[in-house]
Design a protein around this motif. Structure first.
Motif, PDB file in Angstrom:
ATOM      1  N   MET A  68      -8.847 -60.325  30.100  1.00 54.54           N
ATOM      2  CA  MET A  68      -8.076 -60.502  31.327  1.00 54.54           C
ATOM      3  C   MET A  68      -7.671 -59.176  31.948  1.00 54.54           C
ATOM      4  SD  MET A  68      -5.601 -63.742  30.430  1.00 54.54           S
ATOM      5  CE  MET A  68      -6.272 -65.382  30.252  1.00 54.54           C
ATOM      6  N   MET A  69      -7.485 -58.145  31.109  1.00 51.43           N
ATOM      7  CA  MET A  69      -7.139 -56.821  31.610  1.00 51.43           C
ATOM      8  C   MET A  69      -8.333 -56.133  32.258  1.00 51.43           C
ATOM      9  SD  MET A  69      -3.913 -56.235  30.997  1.00 51.43           S
ATOM     10  CE  MET A  69      -3.806 -54.452  31.071  1.00 51.43           C
ATOM     11  N   MET A  70      -9.525 -56.672  32.062  1.00 60.17           N
ATOM     12  CA  MET A  70     -10.741 -55.997  32.524  1.00 60.17           C
ATOM     13  C   MET A  70     -11.567 -56.930  33.419  1.00 60.17           C
ATOM     14  SD  MET A  70     -11.747 -54.093  28.967  1.00 60.17           S
ATOM     15  CE  MET A  70     -12.809 -52.909  29.796  1.00 60.17           C
ATOM     16  N   ARG A  71     -10.877 -57.629  34.310  1.00 60.63           N
ATOM     17  CA  ARG A  71     -11.569 -58.561  35.194  1.00 60.63           C
ATOM     18  C   ARG A  71     -12.549 -57.866  36.134  1.00 60.63           C
ATOM     19  NH1 ARG A  71      -9.606 -63.749  35.435  1.00 60.63           N
ATOM     20  NH2 ARG A  71      -7.608 -64.146  34.385  1.00 60.63           N
ATOM     21  N   ASP A  72     -12.354 -56.558  36.331  1.00 65.36           N
ATOM     22  CA  ASP A  72     -13.280 -55.839  37.192  1.00 65.36           C
ATOM     23  C   ASP A  72     -14.635 -55.628  36.520  1.00 65.36           C
ATOM     24  OD1 ASP A  72     -11.966 -54.178  35.346  1.00 65.36           O
ATOM     25  OD2 ASP A  72     -12.495 -52.381  36.491  1.00 65.36           O
ATOM     26  N   LEU A  88     -14.431 -52.772  24.515  1.00 63.97           N
ATOM     27  CA  LEU A  88     -15.080 -53.508  25.594  1.00 63.97           C
ATOM     28  C   LEU A  88     -15.656 -52.570  26.652  1.00 63.97           C
ATOM     29  CD1 LEU A  88     -12.681 -56.553  26.033  1.00 63.97           C
ATOM     30  CD2 LEU A  88     -14.995 -56.549  25.091  1.00 63.97           C
ATOM     31  N   ILE A  89     -15.007 -51.441  26.872  1.00 62.15           N
ATOM     32  CA  ILE A  89     -15.562 -50.443  27.799  1.00 62.15           C
ATOM     33  C   ILE A  89     -16.901 -49.930  27.268  1.00 62.15           C
ATOM     34  CG2 ILE A  89     -15.259 -48.082  28.665  1.00 62.15           C
ATOM     35  CD1 ILE A  89     -12.273 -48.713  28.953  1.00 62.15           C
ATOM     36  N   GLN A  90     -16.947 -49.632  25.967  1.00 63.55           N
ATOM     37  CA  GLN A  90     -18.196 -49.165  25.368  1.00 63.55           C
ATOM     38  C   GLN A  90     -19.287 -50.224  25.468  1.00 63.55           C
ATOM     39  OE1 GLN A  90     -18.785 -46.057  24.291  1.00 63.55           O
ATOM     40  NE2 GLN A  90     -16.686 -45.521  24.872  1.00 63.55           N
ATOM     41  N   PHE A  91     -18.916 -51.492  25.265  1.00 63.72           N
ATOM     42  CA  PHE A  91     -19.898 -52.566  25.355  1.00 63.72           C
ATOM     43  C   PHE A  91     -20.409 -52.714  26.783  1.00 63.72           C
ATOM     44  CE2 PHE A  91     -20.728 -57.283  25.657  1.00 63.72           C
ATOM     45  CZ  PHE A  91     -21.953 -57.236  24.998  1.00 63.72           C
ATOM     46  N   HIS A  92     -19.505 -52.657  27.753  1.00 61.75           N
ATOM     47  CA  HIS A  92     -19.909 -52.762  29.152  1.00 61.75           C
ATOM     48  C   HIS A  92     -20.888 -51.650  29.514  1.00 61.75           C
ATOM     49  CE1 HIS A  92     -19.468 -52.419  33.591  1.00 61.75           C
ATOM     50  NE2 HIS A  92     -19.348 -53.733  33.531  1.00 61.75           N
ATOM     51  N   ARG A  93     -20.617 -50.448  29.028  1.00 63.92           N
ATOM     52  CA  ARG A  93     -21.523 -49.332  29.297  1.00 63.92           C
ATOM     53  C   ARG A  93     -22.896 -49.557  28.686  1.00 63.92           C
ATOM     54  NH1 ARG A  93     -17.270 -44.369  27.991  1.00 63.92           N
ATOM     55  NH2 ARG A  93     -16.103 -44.478  29.972  1.00 63.92           N
ATOM     56  N   SER A  94     -22.922 -50.104  27.461  1.00 62.93           N
ATOM     57  CA  SER A  94     -24.212 -50.314  26.807  1.00 62.93           C
ATOM     58  C   SER A  94     -25.025 -51.398  27.507  1.00 62.93           C
ATOM     59  CB  SER A  94     -23.990 -50.694  25.335  1.00 62.93           C
ATOM     60  OG  SER A  94     -23.399 -51.979  25.207  1.00 62.93           O
ATOM     61  N   VAL A  95     -24.344 -52.399  28.091  1.00 64.20           N
ATOM     62  CA  VAL A  95     -25.052 -53.478  28.781  1.00 64.20           C
ATOM     63  C   VAL A  95     -25.584 -53.013  30.130  1.00 64.20           C
ATOM     64  CG1 VAL A  95     -24.809 -55.768  29.820  1.00 64.20           C
ATOM     65  CG2 VAL A  95     -23.745 -55.282  27.611  1.00 64.20           C
ATOM     66  N   THR A  96     -24.795 -52.223  30.841  1.00 60.73           N
ATOM     67  CA  THR A  96     -25.171 -51.822  32.200  1.00 60.73           C
ATOM     68  C   THR A  96     -25.982 -50.531  32.251  1.00 60.73           C
ATOM     69  OG1 THR A  96     -23.045 -50.663  32.460  1.00 60.73           O
ATOM     70  CG2 THR A  96     -23.162 -52.964  33.194  1.00 60.73           C
ATOM     71  N   SER A  97     -26.061 -49.807  31.152  1.00 57.73           N
ATOM     72  CA  SER A  97     -26.794 -48.541  31.148  1.00 57.73           C
ATOM     73  C   SER A  97     -28.297 -48.776  31.247  1.00 57.73           C
ATOM     74  CB  SER A  97     -26.487 -47.756  29.865  1.00 57.73           C
ATOM     75  OG  SER A  97     -27.291 -46.595  29.792  1.00 57.73           O
ATOM     76  N   LEU A  98     -28.968 -47.882  31.937  1.00 58.01           N
ATOM     77  CA  LEU A  98     -30.424 -47.941  32.027  1.00 58.01           C
ATOM     78  C   LEU A  98     -31.078 -47.378  30.766  1.00 58.01           C
ATOM     79  CD1 LEU A  98     -30.934 -46.776  35.727  1.00 58.01           C
ATOM     80  CD2 LEU A  98     -30.918 -49.104  34.827  1.00 58.01           C
ATOM     81  N   VAL A  99     -30.316 -46.667  29.965  1.00 58.06           N
ATOM     82  CA  VAL A  99     -30.823 -46.105  28.713  1.00 58.06           C
ATOM     83  C   VAL A  99     -30.312 -46.961  27.561  1.00 58.06           C
ATOM     84  CG1 VAL A  99     -30.873 -44.093  27.196  1.00 58.06           C
ATOM     85  CG2 VAL A  99     -30.832 -43.779  29.691  1.00 58.06           C
TER      86      VAL A  99
END
Length: 321
Positions: A1-5, A269-280
Protein backbone atom coordinates in the motif's frame (compact mmCIF):
# COMPACT_ATOMS: atom_id res chain seq x y z
CA UNK A 1 0.00 0.00 0.00
CA UNK A 2 2.95 2.33 0.61
CA UNK A 3 4.18 1.66 -2.93
CA UNK A 4 1.05 2.12 -5.03
CA UNK A 5 3.11 4.03 -7.57
CA UNK A 6 4.98 0.80 -8.36
CA UNK A 7 2.58 -2.05 -7.56
CA UNK A 8 -1.09 -2.87 -8.00
CA UNK A 9 -2.41 -5.98 -6.27
CA UNK A 10 -4.89 -7.52 -8.73
CA UNK A 11 -5.52 -11.01 -7.32
CA UNK A 12 -4.86 -13.00 -4.15
CA UNK A 13 -4.82 -16.72 -3.40
CA UNK A 14 -4.42 -18.45 -0.04
CA UNK A 15 -5.23 -22.04 1.00
CA UNK A 16 -7.47 -20.59 3.75
CA UNK A 17 -10.28 -18.87 1.85
CA UNK A 18 -11.33 -16.35 4.53
CA UNK A 19 -7.74 -15.07 4.85
CA UNK A 20 -7.60 -14.51 1.10
CA UNK A 21 -10.95 -12.72 1.21
CA UNK A 22 -9.81 -10.41 4.00
CA UNK A 23 -6.60 -9.49 2.17
CA UNK A 24 -8.51 -8.99 -1.07
CA UNK A 25 -10.82 -6.49 0.63
CA UNK A 26 -7.83 -4.56 1.95
CA UNK A 27 -6.31 -4.28 -1.52
CA UNK A 28 -9.58 -4.12 -3.49
CA UNK A 29 -8.44 -7.21 -5.38
CA UNK A 30 -10.05 -10.46 -6.52
CA UNK A 31 -9.72 -13.81 -4.78
CA UNK A 32 -8.72 -16.86 -6.79
CA UNK A 33 -9.54 -20.53 -6.24
CA UNK A 34 -6.04 -21.73 -7.08
CA UNK A 35 -2.49 -20.46 -7.53
CA UNK A 36 -2.32 -21.59 -11.17
CA UNK A 37 -5.42 -19.60 -12.07
CA UNK A 38 -3.89 -16.54 -10.41
CA UNK A 39 -0.50 -16.89 -12.10
CA UNK A 40 -1.98 -17.37 -15.60
CA UNK A 41 -4.13 -14.23 -15.47
CA UNK A 42 -3.31 -11.89 -18.33
CA UNK A 43 -3.23 -8.81 -16.06
CA UNK A 44 -0.60 -10.32 -13.74
CA UNK A 45 3.05 -9.38 -14.39
CA UNK A 46 4.64 -10.72 -11.21
CA UNK A 47 3.82 -13.11 -8.38
CA UNK A 48 4.74 -12.66 -4.72
CA UNK A 49 4.85 -15.93 -2.77
CA UNK A 50 4.72 -14.83 0.86
CA UNK A 51 4.57 -18.05 2.85
CA UNK A 52 5.05 -21.79 2.63
CA UNK A 53 2.13 -24.18 2.29
CA UNK A 54 1.43 -27.63 0.93
CA UNK A 55 2.21 -26.41 -2.61
CA UNK A 56 5.89 -25.94 -1.75
CA UNK A 57 7.82 -24.96 -4.87
CA UNK A 58 4.94 -25.68 -7.33
CA UNK A 59 3.95 -21.97 -7.68
CA UNK A 60 7.50 -21.27 -8.90
CA UNK A 61 7.15 -23.97 -11.56
CA UNK A 62 3.82 -22.48 -12.66
CA UNK A 63 5.34 -18.99 -12.82
CA UNK A 64 8.18 -20.27 -15.02
CA UNK A 65 5.63 -21.86 -17.37
CA UNK A 66 3.63 -18.61 -17.53
CA UNK A 67 6.69 -16.36 -17.85
CA UNK A 68 5.85 -14.37 -14.70
CA UNK A 69 8.41 -12.77 -12.39
CA UNK A 70 8.60 -14.20 -8.86
CA UNK A 71 9.37 -12.71 -5.45
CA UNK A 72 10.00 -15.75 -3.26
CA UNK A 73 9.51 -15.22 0.48
CA UNK A 74 8.66 -18.86 1.13
CA UNK A 75 11.02 -21.59 2.27
CA UNK A 76 14.01 -22.46 0.11
CA UNK A 77 14.49 -25.75 1.91
CA UNK A 78 14.25 -28.39 -0.83
CA UNK A 79 16.52 -31.29 -1.65
CA UNK A 80 19.66 -30.72 -3.72
CA UNK A 81 18.39 -32.45 -6.87
CA UNK A 82 15.14 -30.48 -6.97
CA UNK A 83 16.97 -27.25 -6.19
CA UNK A 84 19.23 -27.78 -9.21
CA UNK A 85 16.18 -28.56 -11.37
CA UNK A 86 14.39 -25.40 -10.26
CA UNK A 87 17.46 -23.26 -10.89
CA UNK A 88 17.72 -24.66 -14.41
CA UNK A 89 14.01 -24.10 -15.00
CA UNK A 90 14.19 -20.48 -13.86
CA UNK A 91 17.30 -19.98 -16.03
CA UNK A 92 15.52 -21.30 -19.12
CA UNK A 93 12.28 -19.42 -18.50
CA UNK A 94 14.00 -16.02 -18.52
CA UNK A 95 11.86 -14.70 -15.65
CA UNK A 96 13.08 -12.32 -12.97
CA UNK A 97 13.45 -14.17 -9.68
CA UNK A 98 14.20 -12.67 -6.28
CA UNK A 99 14.64 -14.72 -3.11
CA UNK A 100 13.85 -12.80 0.05
CA UNK A 101 17.00 -12.15 2.09
CA UNK A 102 15.76 -9.44 4.48
CA UNK A 103 18.96 -9.36 6.54
CA UNK A 104 20.83 -7.87 3.57
CA UNK A 105 18.57 -4.85 3.32
CA UNK A 106 18.01 -4.16 7.01
CA UNK A 107 19.01 -0.56 7.89
CA UNK A 108 21.55 -1.86 10.44
CA UNK A 109 23.24 -4.04 7.79
CA UNK A 110 23.47 -1.22 5.26
CA UNK A 111 24.96 1.08 7.90
CA UNK A 112 27.43 -1.66 8.93
CA UNK A 113 28.64 -1.94 5.34
CA UNK A 114 29.35 1.80 5.38
CA UNK A 115 31.31 1.49 8.63
CA UNK A 116 33.34 -1.44 7.31
CA UNK A 117 34.39 0.67 4.35
CA UNK A 118 35.18 3.82 6.34
CA UNK A 119 35.85 3.24 10.05
CA UNK A 120 35.85 -0.35 11.28
CA UNK A 121 37.95 -1.87 8.53
CA UNK A 122 38.03 -5.45 7.29
CA UNK A 123 35.94 -8.06 9.15
CA UNK A 124 37.87 -10.71 11.10
CA UNK A 125 35.34 -12.68 13.18
CA UNK A 126 31.56 -12.99 12.86
CA UNK A 127 29.20 -14.60 15.37
CA UNK A 128 25.52 -15.27 14.60
CA UNK A 129 23.26 -17.34 16.85
CA UNK A 130 19.50 -17.92 16.68
CA UNK A 131 17.58 -19.47 19.58
CA UNK A 132 14.25 -20.83 18.34
CA UNK A 133 11.29 -22.33 20.13
CA UNK A 134 11.04 -26.08 19.74
CA UNK A 135 8.26 -27.50 17.56
CA UNK A 136 7.00 -31.04 17.65
CA UNK A 137 7.80 -33.24 14.61
CA UNK A 138 4.94 -33.41 12.14
CA UNK A 139 4.39 -35.04 8.78
CA UNK A 140 6.72 -34.46 5.88
CA UNK A 141 5.78 -31.74 3.39
CA UNK A 142 4.05 -33.23 0.34
CA UNK A 143 6.59 -31.68 -2.04
CA UNK A 144 9.66 -31.85 0.21
CA UNK A 145 11.60 -34.68 1.81
CA UNK A 146 12.46 -32.44 4.78
CA UNK A 147 10.41 -32.86 8.00
CA UNK A 148 8.44 -29.69 8.68
CA UNK A 149 9.92 -29.19 12.15
CA UNK A 150 13.40 -28.76 10.59
CA UNK A 151 12.40 -26.25 7.94
CA UNK A 152 12.54 -23.18 10.18
CA UNK A 153 16.05 -23.95 11.43
CA UNK A 154 17.28 -24.65 7.90
CA UNK A 155 15.75 -21.44 6.57
CA UNK A 156 17.42 -19.43 9.33
CA UNK A 157 20.79 -20.97 8.49
CA UNK A 158 20.36 -20.38 4.75
CA UNK A 159 19.62 -16.70 5.37
CA UNK A 160 22.51 -16.29 7.81
CA UNK A 161 24.98 -17.95 5.40
CA UNK A 162 23.93 -15.45 2.74
CA UNK A 163 24.11 -12.59 5.28
CA UNK A 164 27.69 -13.45 6.22
CA UNK A 165 28.69 -13.64 2.55
CA UNK A 166 27.11 -10.22 2.02
CA UNK A 167 28.88 -8.62 4.99
CA UNK A 168 32.27 -10.17 4.22
CA UNK A 169 31.79 -9.64 0.45
CA UNK A 170 33.47 -12.97 -0.26
CA UNK A 171 32.71 -16.66 -0.63
CA UNK A 172 33.72 -19.14 2.09
CA UNK A 173 36.55 -21.53 1.29
CA UNK A 174 36.11 -24.12 4.06
CA UNK A 175 33.30 -25.41 6.22
CA UNK A 176 32.79 -27.72 9.14
CA UNK A 177 29.62 -28.42 11.09
CA UNK A 178 28.24 -30.24 14.12
CA UNK A 179 24.70 -31.13 15.19
CA UNK A 180 23.09 -32.09 18.47
CA UNK A 181 20.17 -34.48 18.60
CA UNK A 182 18.93 -37.60 16.86
CA UNK A 183 18.95 -37.77 13.03
CA UNK A 184 15.86 -36.00 11.77
CA UNK A 185 15.30 -34.43 15.20
CA UNK A 186 18.34 -32.18 15.51
CA UNK A 187 17.91 -29.62 18.28
CA UNK A 188 20.99 -27.57 17.44
CA UNK A 189 23.15 -27.03 14.36
CA UNK A 190 26.45 -25.16 14.22
CA UNK A 191 28.53 -24.10 11.21
CA UNK A 192 32.02 -22.68 11.08
CA UNK A 193 32.90 -21.00 7.78
CA UNK A 194 36.32 -19.74 6.80
CA UNK A 195 36.75 -17.05 4.17
CA UNK A 196 40.21 -17.09 2.59
CA UNK A 197 43.43 -18.62 3.85
CA UNK A 198 46.38 -17.54 5.93
CA UNK A 199 46.57 -14.93 8.70
CA UNK A 200 44.05 -12.66 6.98
CA UNK A 201 41.28 -15.27 6.78
CA UNK A 202 37.85 -14.37 8.15
CA UNK A 203 35.99 -16.84 10.37
CA UNK A 204 32.20 -16.94 10.83
CA UNK A 205 30.53 -18.96 13.59
CA UNK A 206 26.84 -19.63 12.83
CA UNK A 207 24.34 -21.58 14.89
CA UNK A 208 20.62 -22.10 15.23
CA UNK A 209 18.62 -24.43 17.38
CA UNK A 210 15.24 -25.44 18.71
CA UNK A 211 16.56 -26.69 22.02
CA UNK A 212 14.16 -24.71 24.22
CA UNK A 213 10.63 -26.19 24.58
CA UNK A 214 7.93 -23.89 23.21
CA UNK A 215 6.21 -23.93 26.61
CA UNK A 216 9.23 -22.09 28.09
CA UNK A 217 8.44 -18.80 26.38
CA UNK A 218 10.29 -16.73 28.96
CA UNK A 219 13.46 -18.79 28.47
CA UNK A 220 13.33 -18.45 24.66
CA UNK A 221 13.63 -14.68 24.87
CA UNK A 222 15.94 -14.46 27.89
CA UNK A 223 19.13 -12.46 27.27
CA UNK A 224 19.10 -12.92 23.51
CA UNK A 225 22.40 -12.73 21.65
CA UNK A 226 22.97 -9.95 19.14
CA UNK A 227 21.86 -11.04 15.68
CA UNK A 228 25.45 -10.46 14.60
CA UNK A 229 28.61 -9.68 16.52
CA UNK A 230 31.49 -8.71 14.26
CA UNK A 231 35.10 -8.08 15.17
CA UNK A 232 37.01 -5.91 12.69
CA UNK A 233 40.48 -4.45 12.22
CA UNK A 234 39.64 -1.23 14.04
CA UNK A 235 36.60 -1.99 16.15
CA UNK A 236 33.70 -4.18 17.16
CA UNK A 237 30.01 -4.01 16.23
CA UNK A 238 26.75 -5.56 17.45
CA UNK A 239 23.64 -5.70 15.25
CA UNK A 240 20.08 -6.17 16.47
CA UNK A 241 17.87 -6.41 13.42
CA UNK A 242 16.43 -4.55 11.79
CA UNK A 243 17.62 -1.12 12.88
CA UNK A 244 19.89 -1.09 15.94
CA UNK A 245 23.67 -0.91 15.65
CA UNK A 246 26.15 -0.48 18.50
CA UNK A 247 29.82 -0.23 17.63
CA UNK A 248 33.08 0.43 19.45
CA UNK A 249 36.40 1.88 18.38
CA UNK A 250 39.24 3.79 20.07
CA UNK A 251 36.85 6.68 20.73
CA UNK A 252 34.48 4.47 22.73
CA UNK A 253 30.88 3.34 22.24
CA UNK A 254 28.59 4.56 19.45
CA UNK A 255 24.86 3.76 19.48
CA UNK A 256 22.85 4.18 16.28
CA UNK A 257 19.10 3.72 16.07
CA UNK A 258 18.01 3.68 12.44
CA UNK A 259 14.24 3.64 12.90
CA UNK A 260 13.77 6.52 10.44
CA UNK A 261 15.49 4.65 7.58
CA UNK A 262 13.47 3.01 4.81
CA UNK A 263 11.87 -0.21 6.21
CA UNK A 264 13.22 -3.56 5.09
CA UNK A 265 9.99 -4.51 3.31
CA UNK A 266 10.09 -1.42 1.12
CA UNK A 267 13.78 -1.93 0.38
CA UNK A 268 13.08 -5.48 -0.78
CA UNK A 269 10.10 -4.50 -2.94
CA UNK A 270 12.09 -1.68 -4.55
CA UNK A 271 14.79 -4.20 -5.49
CA UNK A 272 12.16 -6.56 -6.89
CA UNK A 273 10.52 -3.80 -8.92
CA UNK A 274 13.90 -2.91 -10.40
CA UNK A 275 14.62 -6.51 -11.34
CA UNK A 276 11.23 -6.86 -13.07
CA UNK A 277 11.41 -3.60 -15.01
CA UNK A 278 15.12 -3.68 -15.85
CA UNK A 279 16.17 -4.49 -19.40
CA UNK A 280 19.18 -6.34 -17.99
CA UNK A 281 18.31 -9.65 -16.37
CA UNK A 282 19.95 -10.11 -12.98
CA UNK A 283 20.60 -13.71 -12.01
CA UNK A 284 22.79 -13.09 -8.95
CA UNK A 285 19.95 -13.47 -6.45
CA UNK A 286 18.95 -16.89 -7.77
CA UNK A 287 22.57 -17.99 -7.75
CA UNK A 288 23.03 -16.68 -4.20
CA UNK A 289 20.00 -18.63 -2.99
CA UNK A 290 21.19 -21.81 -4.70
CA UNK A 291 24.69 -21.34 -3.32
CA UNK A 292 23.48 -20.90 0.27
CA UNK A 293 21.39 -24.06 -0.06
CA UNK A 294 24.42 -26.00 -1.28
CA UNK A 295 26.45 -24.78 1.71
CA UNK A 296 23.76 -26.05 4.11
CA UNK A 297 23.69 -29.44 2.34
CA UNK A 298 27.45 -29.75 2.66
CA UNK A 299 27.23 -28.71 6.31
CA UNK A 300 24.98 -31.71 6.89
CA UNK A 301 27.57 -33.89 5.18
CA UNK A 302 30.30 -32.43 7.40
CA UNK A 303 28.23 -33.14 10.51
CA UNK A 304 27.66 -36.76 9.45
CA UNK A 305 31.30 -37.49 8.55
CA UNK A 306 33.05 -35.23 11.07
CA UNK A 307 35.26 -33.89 8.28
CA UNK A 308 36.10 -30.38 7.17
CA UNK A 309 34.83 -29.62 3.66
CA UNK A 310 36.58 -27.51 1.04
CA UNK A 311 34.16 -25.23 -0.80
CA UNK A 312 36.50 -24.14 -3.58
CA UNK A 313 34.99 -26.70 -5.96
CA UNK A 314 31.46 -25.54 -5.18
CA UNK A 315 29.90 -23.29 -7.80
CA UNK A 316 30.57 -19.82 -6.43
CA UNK A 317 28.62 -16.83 -7.73
CA UNK A 318 30.21 -13.42 -7.55
CA UNK A 319 30.23 -12.42 -3.86
CA UNK A 320 27.44 -9.93 -3.04
CA UNK A 321 28.69 -6.43 -2.20
Amino acid sequence: MMMRDRFQVRAIYAPVAHLAAQAARDFEAETMDGYRALIHRSDIDAVIVLDSSWQGWLPLVAACEAGKAVYWASDLNIDAHRAAQLKEQVDKSGIAFMAEFPRRYAPATLRLKELLATTLGKPQLLFCHRRLGRTEPTSTNLVSDVPQHQERTTRELVEIVDWCRYVVADNPTHLNSTVYGEPGKEAYRQLSMRFGTGPGAVCAQISAGQYVPSSWQEAIGFRPSADMQICCEHGLAFIDLPSTLVWFDDAGRHVESLETELPVGEQLLIQFHRSVTSLVRKMANLQDAHYALQVIRLAQQSAETGQRICLNELFSPTPPI
